[in-house]
Scaffold this motif. Sequence first.
Motif, PDB file in Angstrom:
ATOM      1  N   GLU A  40      14.280  89.410  72.322  1.00 59.83           N
ATOM      2  CA  GLU A  40      14.988  90.057  71.220  1.00 59.83           C
ATOM      3  C   GLU A  40      14.237  91.294  70.736  1.00 59.83           C
ATOM      4  OE1 GLU A  40      16.491  89.055  66.642  1.00 59.83           O
ATOM      5  OE2 GLU A  40      15.508  87.509  67.867  1.00 59.83           O
ATOM      6  N   LEU A  41      12.890  91.181  70.658  1.00 59.71           N
ATOM      7  CA  LEU A  41      12.076  92.320  70.210  1.00 59.71           C
ATOM      8  C   LEU A  41      12.114  93.458  71.227  1.00 59.71           C
ATOM      9  CD1 LEU A  41      10.143  93.398  68.037  1.00 59.71           C
ATOM     10  CD2 LEU A  41       8.247  92.428  69.387  1.00 59.71           C
ATOM     11  N   THR A  42      12.075  93.097  72.505  1.00 57.28           N
ATOM     12  CA  THR A  42      12.128  94.125  73.556  1.00 57.28           C
ATOM     13  C   THR A  42      13.445  94.879  73.515  1.00 57.28           C
ATOM     14  OG1 THR A  42      10.677  92.814  74.997  1.00 57.28           O
ATOM     15  CG2 THR A  42      12.009  94.528  76.034  1.00 57.28           C
ATOM     16  N   ASN A  43      14.527  94.153  73.356  1.00 58.15           N
ATOM     17  CA  ASN A  43      15.828  94.805  73.248  1.00 58.15           C
ATOM     18  C   ASN A  43      15.892  95.710  72.016  1.00 58.15           C
ATOM     19  OD1 ASN A  43      16.786  93.566  75.573  1.00 58.15           O
ATOM     20  ND2 ASN A  43      17.664  91.822  74.451  1.00 58.15           N
ATOM     21  N   ALA A  44      15.324  95.212  70.913  1.00 58.00           N
ATOM     22  CA  ALA A  44      15.309  96.017  69.689  1.00 58.00           C
ATOM     23  C   ALA A  44      14.453  97.268  69.867  1.00 58.00           C
ATOM     24  CB  ALA A  44      14.789  95.181  68.520  1.00 58.00           C
ATOM     25  N   ASP A  45      13.355  97.113  70.616  1.00 60.84           N
ATOM     26  CA  ASP A  45      12.482  98.273  70.872  1.00 60.84           C
ATOM     27  C   ASP A  45      13.195  99.317  71.728  1.00 60.84           C
ATOM     28  OD1 ASP A  45       9.742  99.610  71.062  1.00 60.84           O
ATOM     29  OD2 ASP A  45      10.189  99.235  73.182  1.00 60.84           O
ATOM     30  N   ASN A  46      13.882  98.868  72.768  1.00 56.05           N
ATOM     31  CA  ASN A  46      14.630  99.801  73.620  1.00 56.05           C
ATOM     32  C   ASN A  46      15.717 100.523  72.833  1.00 56.05           C
ATOM     33  OD1 ASN A  46      13.127  99.156  75.906  1.00 56.05           O
ATOM     34  ND2 ASN A  46      14.515  97.492  76.509  1.00 56.05           N
ATOM     35  N   ASP A  47      16.398  99.761  71.972  1.00 54.70           N
ATOM     36  CA  ASP A  47      17.438 100.378  71.143  1.00 54.70           C
ATOM     37  C   ASP A  47      16.838 101.393  70.176  1.00 54.70           C
ATOM     38  OD1 ASP A  47      19.342  98.854  72.399  1.00 54.70           O
ATOM     39  OD2 ASP A  47      19.410  97.306  70.843  1.00 54.70           O
ATOM     40  N   LEU A  48      15.661 101.058  69.651  1.00 51.85           N
ATOM     41  CA  LEU A  48      15.008 101.959  68.707  1.00 51.85           C
ATOM     42  C   LEU A  48      14.592 103.265  69.384  1.00 51.85           C
ATOM     43  CD1 LEU A  48      13.802 102.633  65.954  1.00 51.85           C
ATOM     44  CD2 LEU A  48      11.741 101.348  66.615  1.00 51.85           C
ATOM     45  N   LYS A  49      14.008 103.159  70.580  1.00 49.23           N
ATOM     46  CA  LYS A  49      13.593 104.366  71.289  1.00 49.23           C
ATOM     47  C   LYS A  49      14.790 105.224  71.673  1.00 49.23           C
ATOM     48  CE  LYS A  49      10.908 102.054  74.156  1.00 49.23           C
ATOM     49  NZ  LYS A  49       9.960 101.709  75.244  1.00 49.23           N
ATOM     50  N   GLN A  50      15.879 104.582  72.072  1.00 50.49           N
ATOM     51  CA  GLN A  50      17.080 105.336  72.409  1.00 50.49           C
ATOM     52  C   GLN A  50      17.668 106.002  71.174  1.00 50.49           C
ATOM     53  OE1 GLN A  50      18.385 105.832  75.597  1.00 50.49           O
ATOM     54  NE2 GLN A  50      19.540 107.369  74.441  1.00 50.49           N
ATOM     55  N   ALA A  51      17.684 105.266  70.060  1.00 51.25           N
ATOM     56  CA  ALA A  51      18.197 105.843  68.817  1.00 51.25           C
ATOM     57  C   ALA A  51      17.306 106.992  68.338  1.00 51.25           C
ATOM     58  CB  ALA A  51      18.279 104.757  67.737  1.00 51.25           C
ATOM     59  N   GLN A  52      16.013 106.839  68.549  1.00 51.15           N
ATOM     60  CA  GLN A  52      15.062 107.885  68.186  1.00 51.15           C
ATOM     61  C   GLN A  52      15.328 109.153  68.998  1.00 51.15           C
ATOM     62  OE1 GLN A  52      10.855 106.705  68.207  1.00 51.15           O
ATOM     63  NE2 GLN A  52      10.456 108.465  69.528  1.00 51.15           N
ATOM     64  N   THR A  53      15.511 108.976  70.297  1.00 47.51           N
ATOM     65  CA  THR A  53      15.798 110.119  71.169  1.00 47.51           C
ATOM     66  C   THR A  53      17.113 110.779  70.792  1.00 47.51           C
ATOM     67  OG1 THR A  53      14.579 109.104  73.009  1.00 47.51           O
ATOM     68  CG2 THR A  53      16.166 110.836  73.555  1.00 47.51           C
ATOM     69  N   ASN A  54      18.123 109.955  70.534  1.00 49.32           N
ATOM     70  CA  ASN A  54      19.430 110.502  70.162  1.00 49.32           C
ATOM     71  C   ASN A  54      19.369 111.265  68.844  1.00 49.32           C
ATOM     72  OD1 ASN A  54      20.489 109.345  72.459  1.00 49.32           O
ATOM     73  ND2 ASN A  54      21.325 107.546  71.390  1.00 49.32           N
ATOM     74  N   TYR A  55      18.601 110.743  67.902  1.00 53.50           N
ATOM     75  CA  TYR A  55      18.491 111.389  66.602  1.00 53.50           C
ATOM     76  C   TYR A  55      17.790 112.742  66.709  1.00 53.50           C
ATOM     77  CZ  TYR A  55      16.997 112.234  61.775  1.00 53.50           C
ATOM     78  OH  TYR A  55      16.768 112.795  60.556  1.00 53.50           O
ATOM     79  N   LEU A  56      16.682 112.771  67.449  1.00 49.95           N
ATOM     80  CA  LEU A  56      15.957 114.035  67.613  1.00 49.95           C
ATOM     81  C   LEU A  56      16.801 115.043  68.402  1.00 49.95           C
ATOM     82  CD1 LEU A  56      12.338 112.730  68.332  1.00 49.95           C
ATOM     83  CD2 LEU A  56      13.215 113.757  66.234  1.00 49.95           C
ATOM     84  N   THR A  57      17.542 114.555  69.378  1.00 44.68           N
ATOM     85  CA  THR A  57      18.429 115.448  70.133  1.00 44.68           C
ATOM     86  C   THR A  57      19.516 116.020  69.229  1.00 44.68           C
ATOM     87  OG1 THR A  57      18.058 114.192  72.175  1.00 44.68           O
ATOM     88  CG2 THR A  57      20.014 115.603  72.094  1.00 44.68           C
ATOM     89  N   SER A  58      20.048 115.196  68.331  1.00 37.31           N
ATOM     90  CA  SER A  58      21.087 115.675  67.414  1.00 37.31           C
ATOM     91  C   SER A  58      20.518 116.718  66.448  1.00 37.31           C
ATOM     92  CB  SER A  58      21.697 114.506  66.637  1.00 37.31           C
ATOM     93  OG  SER A  58      20.757 113.941  65.728  1.00 37.31           O
ATOM     94  N   ILE A  59      19.266 116.559  66.052  1.00 37.41           N
ATOM     95  CA  ILE A  59      18.620 117.572  65.202  1.00 37.41           C
ATOM     96  C   ILE A  59      18.524 118.899  65.946  1.00 37.41           C
ATOM     97  CG2 ILE A  59      16.476 118.237  64.053  1.00 37.41           C
ATOM     98  CD1 ILE A  59      15.964 115.316  63.427  1.00 37.41           C
ATOM     99  N   TYR A  60      18.051 118.812  67.200  1.00 36.11           N
ATOM    100  CA  TYR A  60      17.901 120.027  68.003  1.00 36.11           C
ATOM    101  C   TYR A  60      19.260 120.699  68.224  1.00 36.11           C
ATOM    102  CZ  TYR A  60      16.562 123.076  71.856  1.00 36.11           C
ATOM    103  OH  TYR A  60      16.351 124.177  72.658  1.00 36.11           O
ATOM    104  N   ASN A  61      20.267 119.908  68.528  1.00 34.73           N
ATOM    105  CA  ASN A  61      21.605 120.468  68.760  1.00 34.73           C
ATOM    106  C   ASN A  61      22.155 121.117  67.494  1.00 34.73           C
ATOM    107  OD1 ASN A  61      21.552 119.603  71.408  1.00 34.73           O
ATOM    108  ND2 ASN A  61      22.681 117.705  70.997  1.00 34.73           N
ATOM    109  N   TRP A  62      21.887 120.505  66.358  1.00 32.51           N
ATOM    110  CA  TRP A  62      22.372 121.056  65.091  1.00 32.51           C
ATOM    111  C   TRP A  62      21.687 122.381  64.760  1.00 32.51           C
ATOM    112  CZ3 TRP A  62      19.737 120.964  60.082  1.00 32.51           C
ATOM    113  CH2 TRP A  62      20.561 121.407  59.028  1.00 32.51           C
ATOM    114  N   LEU A  63      20.358 122.422  64.967  1.00 36.47           N
ATOM    115  CA  LEU A  63      19.624 123.667  64.714  1.00 36.47           C
ATOM    116  C   LEU A  63      20.078 124.772  65.667  1.00 36.47           C
ATOM    117  CD1 LEU A  63      16.043 122.184  64.164  1.00 36.47           C
ATOM    118  CD2 LEU A  63      17.542 123.170  62.416  1.00 36.47           C
ATOM    119  N   ASN A  64      20.271 124.410  66.930  1.00 37.29           N
ATOM    120  CA  ASN A  64      20.737 125.400  67.901  1.00 37.29           C
ATOM    121  C   ASN A  64      22.152 125.864  67.596  1.00 37.29           C
ATOM    122  OD1 ASN A  64      18.410 125.542  69.348  1.00 37.29           O
ATOM    123  ND2 ASN A  64      19.133 124.393  71.113  1.00 37.29           N
TER     124      ASN A  64
END
Length: 446
Positions: free
Chosen positions: A411-435
Amino acid sequence: MITRSIIVIVSVLLGVNLAIAQQNNETKKFSLNEAVSFALKNNDSLKNAVLDEQIAQKKVKEITANGLPQINATSSLNHFIKVPSVEIPNPFLSPSNPSPTLSFPQGIPYSWNNTIQASQLLFDGTFFLGLKAAKEFVEMSKIDIKRSEIDVENNVTKGYYAALIIDENIQLFENTLKRIEKTYFDINELYKNGLVEKIEADRLRLTLANTQTQFSQLKDQKELVYYSLKMQMGLRVNDKIELTDKLNQLMVTDNGTATNEKVSYENRIEYRKLLLAEKLNNLDKKRYQYGYLPSLAAFGNYTYNTFGVEFSNLGNKFFDGSLIGAQLTLPIFDGLRKSAQIQQVKLNAQKLSNTKKMVENLIDLDRTNAQSRYERAKEQLVIQKDNFNLAQDIYNKSSLKLKEGVGSTLELTNADNDLKQAQTNYLTSIYNWLNAQIELKRAIGK
């Protein structure tokens, strides 16, 4: 004494080299505005654009020179190895002089000729129009400089954003890595004490290894992103830089608020170049039309010559001469060349008119697409931020459940993978918004 002087000189040189090395190794700090300002002064592409403008200005001077007095001096020393002769009918034809012609040498063996020539263009319609066209090319070069400045500013800004994004991503990964390391240590201790199964510890060890690999890849990506930024700024890739602006500071300003602002075509560089191209095309038409007019030029020369049968006779006596005059050139028939040139210009004018309409439509489309991308990027930023916060909350709860003995490493591993993916998606959305803000600003023509 000499040895001591040499030691002093060597010490000074070593000190200078050490100071230069320290200066080169010094970390340069840049805010976003400072990075853009630095790039506008040091970017090589922009430097070339400035040089192109200077070349265009020199071209104007080159063309201007054709309308100024042209003065040349020549001096030639001649030696006829065999003096050419000329034959004339023999006026003294007689039995004692039966030859029908007489031969006379045409000149003498040695001569030294000196000439000063001057000319001045008095009227030529094509010259004045050519000069005006050359000045318009200088304006074209200035537009190219502005385009290069916009490109440099946009590229440096995007590069700066990318560097901040990857710095933030690395910081988040470091925190994630520390959490996983601590969790793995705790679970491994429980396994050693026989309180959990081996698979639970192994699963966390695999997650830790994968995270470490991803972290190493991120650091490699950071190096490439910083290399790209430094090249855009006009720095060497080995220069050390530090970005002083923070991501959250740059996210405070929303440059896309003026979304209903009407586009002025003249604000777009490509449209301004088209308007200037139309002006140059009209100048071409006038230049060909003025080609039917006569041209007038004045000229004059002065000669100062000496002659001799022997080389030593040169300079004993000089003969001078001078003249002034004017030359009028009147075009009569050129095989309809200028007529064909004028027809070409008229056809080019139609092409430019069609291109203008096409570019206007493309600018409107670009503005609409930029607005749409900005709105979507803004929506995604809100969504991905909520997802990131949700993934963070799920991970914290899974970690807490595992510590309390009611959760599992799966359960923790799945949560960690989801967190890293959400982290990447969030930072990508910031970059896309600034661009998207940058692209919207460009589309409006600011």
